[in-house]
Design an enzyme around this catalytic site. Structure first.
Site, PDB file in Angstrom:
ATOM      1  N   GLU A  11      10.627  -3.556  -4.268  1.00 55.09           N
ATOM      2  CA  GLU A  11      10.358  -2.184  -4.723  1.00 55.09           C
ATOM      3  C   GLU A  11       8.895  -1.779  -4.529  1.00 55.09           C
ATOM      4  O   GLU A  11       8.624  -0.729  -3.946  1.00 55.09           O
ATOM      5  CB  GLU A  11      10.781  -2.023  -6.187  1.00 55.09           C
ATOM      6  CG  GLU A  11      10.635  -0.593  -6.665  1.00 55.09           C
ATOM      7  CD  GLU A  11      10.981  -0.422  -8.142  1.00 55.09           C
ATOM      8  OE1 GLU A  11      12.135  -0.663  -8.520  1.00 55.09           O
ATOM      9  OE2 GLU A  11      10.081  -0.027  -8.911  1.00 55.09           O
TER      10      GLU A  11
ATOM     11  N   ARG B  96      15.198   5.169  -6.280  1.00 54.94           N
ATOM     12  CA  ARG B  96      13.827   4.674  -6.039  1.00 54.94           C
ATOM     13  C   ARG B  96      13.337   5.037  -4.631  1.00 54.94           C
ATOM     14  O   ARG B  96      12.693   4.233  -3.955  1.00 54.94           O
ATOM     15  CB  ARG B  96      13.714   3.166  -6.236  1.00 54.94           C
ATOM     16  CG  ARG B  96      14.092   2.680  -7.597  1.00 54.94           C
ATOM     17  CD  ARG B  96      13.152   3.210  -8.692  1.00 54.94           C
ATOM     18  NE  ARG B  96      13.656   2.760  -9.961  1.00 54.94           N
ATOM     19  CZ  ARG B  96      14.562   3.445 -10.680  1.00 54.94           C
ATOM     20  NH1 ARG B  96      14.981   4.628 -10.270  1.00 54.94           N
ATOM     21  NH2 ARG B  96      14.992   2.981 -11.814  1.00 54.94           N
TER      22      ARG B  96
ATOM     23  N   SER C  60       9.812  -3.869 -12.082  1.00 54.69           N
ATOM     24  CA  SER C  60      10.892  -4.478 -11.290  1.00 54.69           C
ATOM     25  C   SER C  60      10.375  -4.778  -9.894  1.00 54.69           C
ATOM     26  O   SER C  60       9.874  -3.873  -9.215  1.00 54.69           O
ATOM     27  CB  SER C  60      12.074  -3.519 -11.183  1.00 54.69           C
ATOM     28  OG  SER C  60      12.530  -3.181 -12.472  1.00 54.69           O
TER      29      SER C  60
HETATM   30  C1  LIG Z   1       5.740  -2.749 -16.648  1.00 49.36           C
HETATM   31  C2  LIG Z   1       6.236  -1.765 -15.620  1.00 49.36           C
HETATM   32  C3  LIG Z   1       7.435  -1.105 -15.828  1.00 49.36           C
HETATM   33  C4  LIG Z   1       7.918  -0.197 -14.887  1.00 49.36           C
HETATM   34  N1  LIG Z   1       9.094   0.456 -15.152  1.00 49.36           N
HETATM   35  C5  LIG Z   1       9.581   1.344 -14.260  1.00 49.36           C
HETATM   36  C6  LIG Z   1      10.803   2.035 -14.520  1.00 49.36           C
HETATM   37  O1  LIG Z   1      11.438   1.850 -15.554  1.00 49.36           O
HETATM   38  N2  LIG Z   1      11.249   2.916 -13.594  1.00 49.36           N
HETATM   39  C7  LIG Z   1      10.565   3.154 -12.432  1.00 49.36           C
HETATM   40  O2  LIG Z   1      11.026   3.979 -11.624  1.00 49.36           O
HETATM   41  N3  LIG Z   1       9.393   2.527 -12.157  1.00 49.36           N
HETATM   42  C8  LIG Z   1       8.889   1.629 -13.044  1.00 49.36           C
HETATM   43  N4  LIG Z   1       7.713   0.975 -12.779  1.00 49.36           N
HETATM   44  C9  LIG Z   1       6.999   1.265 -11.511  1.00 49.36           C
HETATM   45  C10 LIG Z   1       5.882   2.320 -11.669  1.00 49.36           C
HETATM   46  O3  LIG Z   1       5.601   2.564 -13.010  1.00 49.36           O
HETATM   47  C11 LIG Z   1       6.254   3.649 -11.000  1.00 49.36           C
HETATM   48  O4  LIG Z   1       6.611   3.437  -9.661  1.00 49.36           O
HETATM   49  C12 LIG Z   1       5.100   4.659 -11.046  1.00 49.36           C
HETATM   50  O5  LIG Z   1       5.557   5.926 -10.633  1.00 49.36           O
HETATM   51  C13 LIG Z   1       3.905   4.242 -10.211  1.00 49.36           C
HETATM   52  O6  LIG Z   1       2.837   5.111 -10.544  1.00 49.36           O
HETATM   53  P1  LIG Z   1       1.347   4.785 -10.146  1.00 49.36           P
HETATM   54  O7  LIG Z   1       0.521   5.971 -10.498  1.00 49.36           O
HETATM   55  O8  LIG Z   1       0.935   3.490 -10.743  1.00 49.36           O
HETATM   56  O9  LIG Z   1       1.457   4.661  -8.551  1.00 49.36           O
HETATM   57  P2  LIG Z   1       0.823   3.537  -7.552  1.00 49.36           P
HETATM   58  O10 LIG Z   1       1.398   2.230  -7.917  1.00 49.36           O
HETATM   59  O11 LIG Z   1      -0.669   3.683  -7.599  1.00 49.36           O
HETATM   60  O12 LIG Z   1       1.371   4.050  -6.213  1.00 49.36           O
HETATM   61  C14 LIG Z   1       2.731   3.843  -5.857  1.00 49.36           C
HETATM   62  C15 LIG Z   1       2.982   4.503  -4.495  1.00 49.36           C
HETATM   63  O13 LIG Z   1       2.905   5.908  -4.662  1.00 49.36           O
HETATM   64  C16 LIG Z   1       1.956   6.473  -3.761  1.00 49.36           C
HETATM   65  N5  LIG Z   1       1.253   7.533  -4.490  1.00 49.36           N
HETATM   66  C17 LIG Z   1       0.685   7.426  -5.703  1.00 49.36           C
HETATM   67  N6  LIG Z   1       0.152   8.611  -6.063  1.00 49.36           N
HETATM   68  C18 LIG Z   1       0.386   9.472  -5.050  1.00 49.36           C
HETATM   69  C19 LIG Z   1       0.063  10.840  -4.798  1.00 49.36           C
HETATM   70  N7  LIG Z   1      -0.598  11.587  -5.677  1.00 49.36           N
HETATM   71  N8  LIG Z   1       0.437  11.380  -3.602  1.00 49.36           N
HETATM   72  C20 LIG Z   1       1.106  10.642  -2.693  1.00 49.36           C
HETATM   73  N9  LIG Z   1       1.449   9.349  -2.857  1.00 49.36           N
HETATM   74  C21 LIG Z   1       1.083   8.772  -4.023  1.00 49.36           C
HETATM   75  C22 LIG Z   1       1.021   5.327  -3.398  1.00 49.36           C
HETATM   76  O14 LIG Z   1       0.457   5.528  -2.121  1.00 49.36           O
HETATM   77  C23 LIG Z   1       1.942   4.129  -3.444  1.00 49.36           C
HETATM   78  O15 LIG Z   1       2.580   3.953  -2.194  1.00 49.36           O
HETATM   79  C24 LIG Z   1       7.191   0.052 -13.694  1.00 49.36           C
HETATM   80  C25 LIG Z   1       5.969  -0.605 -13.490  1.00 49.36           C
HETATM   81  C26 LIG Z   1       5.494  -1.508 -14.442  1.00 49.36           C
HETATM   82  C27 LIG Z   1       4.190  -2.200 -14.199  1.00 49.36           C
END
Ligand SMILES: Cc1cc2nc3c(=O)[nH]c(=O)nc-3n(C[C@H](O)[C@H](O)[C@H](O)COP(=O)(O)OP(=O)(O)OC[C@H]3O[C@@H](n4cnc5c(N)ncnc54)[C@H](O)[C@@H]3O)c2cc1C
Length: 336
Positions: free
Chosen positions: A331, A162, A236
């Site tokens: 996280e 992560r 998480s």
């Molecule tokens: C129900 C649920 C289940 C999940 N299960 C998992 C799992 O099994 N495994 C796992 O690893 N994660 C899991 N996650 C966490 C999440 O899905 C991941 O971390 C995902 O990659 C976040 O994507 P996002 O587009 O929503 O990013 P955001 O939440 O919008 O951003 C997360 C971070 O990434 C940065 N970021 C986003 N896009 C960019 C970009 N283009 N360039 C630079 N920085 C950027 C942001 O600045 C921020 O700091 C889960 C979340 C939920 C709600």
């Protein structure tokens, strides 16, 4: 187009109230560079995907960008491999579904993870024994300082559990515009982890295809994890902590049923197990609580603000520390 005073309450899966002073959703590299160019000297900059791994602790000053570059481009290399280049704004599970439907393997274990392809390298998303790093070839970015295009080979992304250089050492320096993955046509699917091992215990590994694994992952995730559209959450809320072998031995003596996995720095503990044993599974503090089936998932039961999330996270961490002498690390990233 830049929107002023934009509402972000629907743009984060914890459904916390917040606004962005200026918000743009550039859908090309040129539009992204154009939006960046409107930034005043020293003006704060935030980058969001689908907001599924953030805690919005108040309004975001300055410029917020939601990179919305699309496109899934396949380049087959012989019979067995394909290089897939994906725009940062593509919804991660749309990509997984597309690759699986075409018979490519590599992403099936990562089915149904919320968020965008662009956010996937940020914390090296992972599930069911597979991480993005296992299939990633390179990450395309725009440097915030001067708008240059910079490509990172996977080996240079400092991926860890992560974690990556985008989340840690060089946080805020690059906007991810796209990623390139290498997928295979043949070879075994990975089903030796957690619930997948039990589900496929009697199956001949050679008979499994990525569609079967995707279906199993979807079923297991839907039965275990709350849907943010129904019960807002950020997945998480804490990482699984790694402790020394000696610390693990001491804990194991007191808690023979302790859940732990070997790790290169010692033993990795299941944070959900620790939280449950600390008495927080299904327990609420104000409008937030730890989920009744998944102690690791912090949920917003309605009307929560960032201060409620902070208070619950602090209470959980304090109780886990008191009982197990283990520090839990959050996280989701806190913004601003
Ligand atoms: C129900 C649920 C289940 C999940 N299960 C998992 C799992 O099994 N495994 C796992 O690893 N994660 C899991 N996650 C966490 C999440 O899905 C991941 O971390 C995902 O990659 C976040 O994507 P996002 O587009 O929503 O990013 P955001 O939440 O919008 O951003 C997360 C971070 O990434 C940065 N970021 C986003 N896009 C960019 C970009 N283009 N360039 C630079 N920085 C950027 C942001 O600045 C921020 O700091 C889960 C979340 C939920 C709600």
């Amino acid at each position: 187009m830049i929107e002023r005073d934009a509402d972000l309450s629907g743009a984060n899966t914890l459904a916390l109230p917040a606004r962005a002073e200026r918000l743009a959703r550039p859908d090309s590299e040129a539009a992204l560079a154009g939006a960046l160019a409107t930034r005043g000297a020293g003006e704060p900059l935030f980058v969001l995907g689908q907001g599924s791994n953030i805690v919005l602790d108040g309004d975001l000053p300055g410029l917020t960008l939601i990179p919305s570059l699309g496109g899934i481009d396949y380049r087959e290399q012989g019979d067995d491999t394909a290089r897939v280049t994906v725009g940062a704004g593509v919804v991660w599970d749309t990509l997984v579904a597309d690759t699986v439907a075409r018979g490519w393997r590599g992403l099936e274990n990562l089915s149904l993870i919320p968020g965008t392809a662009g956010a996937a390298p940020f914390q090296n998303i992972g599930a069911y024994g597979v991480e993005l790093a296992d299939v990633l070839e390179s990450v395309d970015t725009l440097a915030v300082a001067d708008g240059r295009s910079v490509r990172f080979a996977a080996a240079d992304c400092e991926f860890d559990y992560r974690d990556s250089l985008f989340k840690s050492r060089r946080r805020g320096e690059f906007i991810i515009t796209g990623i390139t993955l290498t997928l295979r046509r043949h070879g075994p699917c990975r089903v030796d982890y957690g619930g997948l091992a039990a589900r496929f215990a009697d199956a001949d590994p050679a008979s499994l295809d990525p569609a079967m694994v995707r279906q199993a992952v979807i079923e297991q995730r839907q039965s275990k994890l709350p849907d943010p559209a129904v019960l807002p959450n950020a997945g998480s809320f804490f990482k699984n902590p790694v402790v020394s072998v000696a610390h693990h031995h001491r804990l194991k003596a007191d808690w023979p049923e302790l859940v732990a996995f070997p790790h290169r720095d010692g033993m990795k503990l299941a944070a959900g197990w620790l939280i449950e044993r600390a008495g927080w599974k299904g327990r609420r503090l104000g409008p937030v609580g730890m989920h009744r089936d998944q102690a690791l998932v912090l949920v917003n039961h309605g009307g929560a603000r960032a201060a409620d999330v902070r208070a619950l996270a602090a209470a959980v961490r304090a109780d886990v520390r008191k009982r197990f002498a283990v520090d839990l690390e959050q996280e989701p990233v806190v913004l601003p």
